[in-house]
Design a protein around this motif. Structure first.
Motif, PDB file in Angstrom:
ATOM      1  N   TRP A   1      -0.833   4.533  -1.579  1.00 51.58           N
ATOM      2  CA  TRP A   1      -2.070   5.007  -0.974  1.00 51.58           C
ATOM      3  C   TRP A   1      -1.887   5.501   0.452  1.00 51.58           C
ATOM      4  N   LEU A   2      -1.018   4.852   1.216  1.00 53.11           N
ATOM      5  CA  LEU A   2      -0.906   5.138   2.641  1.00 53.11           C
ATOM      6  C   LEU A   2       0.544   5.422   3.020  1.00 53.11           C
ATOM      7  N   PRO A   3       0.773   6.307   3.987  1.00 53.06           N
ATOM      8  CA  PRO A   3       2.144   6.563   4.459  1.00 53.06           C
ATOM      9  C   PRO A   3       2.663   5.395   5.282  1.00 53.06           C
ATOM     10  N   ALA A   4       3.956   5.169   5.206  1.00 49.25           N
ATOM     11  CA  ALA A   4       4.569   4.036   5.902  1.00 49.25           C
ATOM     12  C   ALA A   4       4.925   4.357   7.345  1.00 49.25           C
ATOM     13  N   SER A   5       5.007   5.621   7.707  1.00 53.38           N
ATOM     14  CA  SER A   5       5.436   5.975   9.059  1.00 53.38           C
ATOM     15  C   SER A   5       4.819   7.310   9.461  1.00 53.38           C
ATOM     16  N   GLY A   6       4.997   7.645  10.734  1.00 57.62           N
ATOM     17  CA  GLY A   6       4.509   8.916  11.244  1.00 57.62           C
ATOM     18  C   GLY A   6       3.157   8.777  11.920  1.00 57.62           C
ATOM     19  N   SER A   7       2.713   9.863  12.539  1.00 53.01           N
ATOM     20  CA  SER A   7       1.429   9.863  13.240  1.00 53.01           C
ATOM     21  C   SER A   7       0.723  11.207  13.092  1.00 53.01           C
ATOM     22  N   THR A   8       0.860  11.823  11.921  1.00 50.13           N
ATOM     23  CA  THR A   8       0.310  13.163  11.715  1.00 50.13           C
ATOM     24  C   THR A   8      -1.157  13.154  11.310  1.00 50.13           C
TER      25      THR A   8
ATOM     26  N   PHE B   1       0.794  -1.222   0.000  1.00 48.69           N
ATOM     27  CA  PHE B   1       0.000   0.000   0.000  1.00 48.69           C
ATOM     28  C   PHE B   1       0.831   1.280   0.000  1.00 48.69           C
ATOM     29  N   THR B   2       2.113   1.191   0.312  1.00 46.96           N
ATOM     30  CA  THR B   2       2.958   2.386   0.289  1.00 46.96           C
ATOM     31  C   THR B   2       3.866   2.407  -0.932  1.00 46.96           C
ATOM     32  N   ILE B   3       4.608   1.317  -1.126  1.00 47.12           N
ATOM     33  CA  ILE B   3       5.586   1.294  -2.220  1.00 47.12           C
ATOM     34  C   ILE B   3       4.921   1.042  -3.565  1.00 47.12           C
ATOM     35  N   LYS B   4       4.040   0.038  -3.615  1.00 48.45           N
ATOM     36  CA  LYS B   4       3.417  -0.324  -4.885  1.00 48.45           C
ATOM     37  C   LYS B   4       2.286   0.624  -5.275  1.00 48.45           C
ATOM     38  N   LEU B   5       1.343   0.856  -4.369  1.00 52.43           N
ATOM     39  CA  LEU B   5       0.153   1.636  -4.691  1.00 52.43           C
ATOM     40  C   LEU B   5       0.265   3.109  -4.290  1.00 52.43           C
TER      41      LEU B   5
ATOM     42  N   TRP C   1      -4.927  10.507  10.151  1.00 49.37           N
ATOM     43  CA  TRP C   1      -5.601   9.217  10.319  1.00 49.37           C
ATOM     44  C   TRP C   1      -5.048   8.166   9.359  1.00 49.37           C
ATOM     45  N   GLN C   2      -4.491   8.613   8.226  1.00 49.18           N
ATOM     46  CA  GLN C   2      -3.942   7.648   7.277  1.00 49.18           C
ATOM     47  C   GLN C   2      -2.786   6.857   7.874  1.00 49.18           C
ATOM     48  N   ASN C   3      -2.053   7.475   8.812  1.00 51.51           N
ATOM     49  CA  ASN C   3      -0.911   6.799   9.429  1.00 51.51           C
ATOM     50  C   ASN C   3      -1.327   5.628  10.310  1.00 51.51           C
ATOM     51  N   TYR C   4      -2.595   5.613  10.731  1.00 54.52           N
ATOM     52  CA  TYR C   4      -3.049   4.573  11.651  1.00 54.52           C
ATOM     53  C   TYR C   4      -3.755   3.414  10.947  1.00 54.52           C
ATOM     54  N   VAL C   5      -3.965   3.519   9.640  1.00 49.86           N
ATOM     55  CA  VAL C   5      -4.746   2.492   8.943  1.00 49.86           C
ATOM     56  C   VAL C   5      -4.020   1.148   8.966  1.00 49.86           C
ATOM     57  N   MET C   6      -2.806   1.107   8.470  1.00 50.27           N
ATOM     58  CA  MET C   6      -2.069  -0.160   8.426  1.00 50.27           C
ATOM     59  C   MET C   6      -1.707  -0.687   9.811  1.00 50.27           C
ATOM     60  N   PRO C   7      -1.229   0.162  10.743  1.00 55.48           N
ATOM     61  CA  PRO C   7      -0.997  -0.357  12.095  1.00 55.48           C
ATOM     62  C   PRO C   7      -2.256  -0.913  12.755  1.00 55.48           C
ATOM     63  N   THR C   8      -3.406  -0.293  12.486  1.00 57.98           N
ATOM     64  CA  THR C   8      -4.660  -0.789  13.051  1.00 57.98           C
ATOM     65  C   THR C   8      -4.987  -2.169  12.518  1.00 57.98           C
ATOM     66  N   VAL C   9      -4.814  -2.367  11.222  1.00 57.37           N
ATOM     67  CA  VAL C   9      -5.094  -3.671  10.619  1.00 57.37           C
ATOM     68  C   VAL C   9      -4.157  -4.736  11.181  1.00 57.37           C
ATOM     69  N   VAL C  10      -2.877  -4.409  11.301  1.00 55.01           N
ATOM     70  CA  VAL C  10      -1.908  -5.384  11.816  1.00 55.01           C
ATOM     71  C   VAL C  10      -2.213  -5.735  13.263  1.00 55.01           C
ATOM     72  N   LEU C  11      -2.445  -4.727  14.087  1.00 55.69           N
ATOM     73  CA  LEU C  11      -2.699  -4.971  15.510  1.00 55.69           C
ATOM     74  C   LEU C  11      -4.042  -5.661  15.724  1.00 55.69           C
ATOM     75  N   GLY C  12      -5.068  -5.244  14.974  1.00 56.85           N
ATOM     76  CA  GLY C  12      -6.382  -5.848  15.126  1.00 56.85           C
ATOM     77  C   GLY C  12      -6.457  -7.255  14.563  1.00 56.85           C
ATOM     78  N   TYR C  13      -5.733  -7.499  13.472  1.00 53.93           N
ATOM     79  CA  TYR C  13      -5.785  -8.821  12.845  1.00 53.93           C
ATOM     80  C   TYR C  13      -5.196  -9.889  13.752  1.00 53.93           C
ATOM     81  N   TYR C  14      -4.257  -9.492  14.579  1.00 52.01           N
ATOM     82  CA  TYR C  14      -3.663 -10.462  15.505  1.00 52.01           C
ATOM     83  C   TYR C  14      -4.659 -10.888  16.583  1.00 52.01           C
TER      84      TYR C  14
END
Length: 305
Positions: free
Chosen positions: A160-167, A154-158, A169-182
């Motif tokens: 769409w989303l930033p890979a780091s930072g917390s500025t 989602f960052t390198i290929k597409l 809501w987009q910064n929390y999308v991937m971390p939310t999926v990873v943390l919630g999926y577990y």
């Protein structure tokens, strides 16, 4: 109900006291803290000076009492590495971890509970098999690897989303999926098992015999009873997410309390590690207490027992 709550409050206080004792003991489990602070090239005089400066020469019970008294007032001392008050360090970082944890458990519940219910309603169907696959995959995928895969996609290929930072809501999308999926597999399996057990109960057959609609049977009668163990599990998972977000915050460079814990452990910053363990444990205790109260409200049998 009040008697039940008071019992739980007493148990929570006892657990909190035990956790505080363990947190303080970490200072000495890693060796002499004065030696660790002085460094490898320090001589005996330097070590002794640090021991006196930080009060390590006092009896351990006196040190623990002093530390606990100040901790109850929100004073966890000064960070050895950052040279700042530990309380201010944690306060600056905790909002990121709390936001990530709340988003993660929300994602897990909103995904796992409907899937678990659907799998129980139609066992051995395509939905059930998809839920089983997601459950197994969620346990098999390491969170750091899953996070890196999302960054690549989602960052390198597409882009769409930033890979780091917390500025934003987009910064929390991937971390939310990873943390919630577990957390999804356990919640999904427990929801499915609870619904299967409840749907075979006599009162469900009675409700259907009286002509109650299927949606009413499922969500008013069945889900209310099946969700009770899920509430307790969600509280445990939320506490785990706050304390176990170190890996996710490191992968996505979210400088929250989890990342602060990793920095403190790597740099032997014992006061910060002590305070973080205590803070994360308090959150865990509070969430478990609230889950017990909610379960007692949902199921009066728990109050009477």
């Amino acid at each position: 109900m009040m008697r039940y709550i008071l019992k739980r409050v007493g148990l929570a206080i006892l657990v909190a006291f035990t956790v505080s004792l363990i947190s303080f003991s970490l200072l000495y489990l890693s060796g002499d803290p004065a030696v660790a602070l002085a460094g490898e090239g320090a001589n005996a005089n330097d070590i002794e000076s640090l021991r006196v400066l930080y009060g390590f020469d006092r009896p351990m019970l006196v040190q623990y009492g002093d530390w606990l008294w100040h901790a109850l007032q929100g004073d966890f001392g000064q960070s050895y590495y950052f040279k700042l008050p530990v309380a201010s360090l944690i306060a600056d970082r905790l909002s990121i971890t709390m936001t990530l944890g709340a988003c993660g458990i929300s994602f897990a519940l909103l995904t796992a509970v409907p899937l678990g219910v659907a799998a129980a309603i139609r066992p051995n169907s395509i939905v059930d098999r998809v839920a089983l696959f997601l459950s197994v995959a969620g346990q098999a995928l390491p969170s750091f690897w899953f996070g890196l895969i999302l960054i690549v996609l989602f960052t390198i290929k597409l882009g769409w989303l930033p890979a780091s930072g917390s500025t934003g809501w987009q910064n929390y999308v991937m971390p939310t999926v990873v943390l919630g999926y577990y957390a999804m597999p356990a919640i999904m399996r427990l929801t499915r098992a609870g619904m299967l057990d409840v749907l075979n109960s006599d009162y469900i057959r009675t409700a259907r015999a009286k002509g109650a609609g299927e949606w009413r049977v499922m969500f008013k009668h069945a889900l209310r009873n099946a969700i009770i163990p899920v509430v307790s599990l969600a509280a445990v998972q939320m506490g785990f997410m706050l304390g176990g977000s170190i890996v996710v915050e490191s992968v996505f460079a979210l400088h929250g309390a989890g990342y602060l814990a990793w920095e403190s452990i790597a740099r032997n910053d014992l006061p910060t590690v002590q305070a973080l363990i205590l803070v994360f444990s308090m959150f865990y205790i509070v969430f478990t207490f609230l889950a017990d109260v909610l379960n007692a409200w949902l199921d009066p049998r728990m109050r009477s027992s």
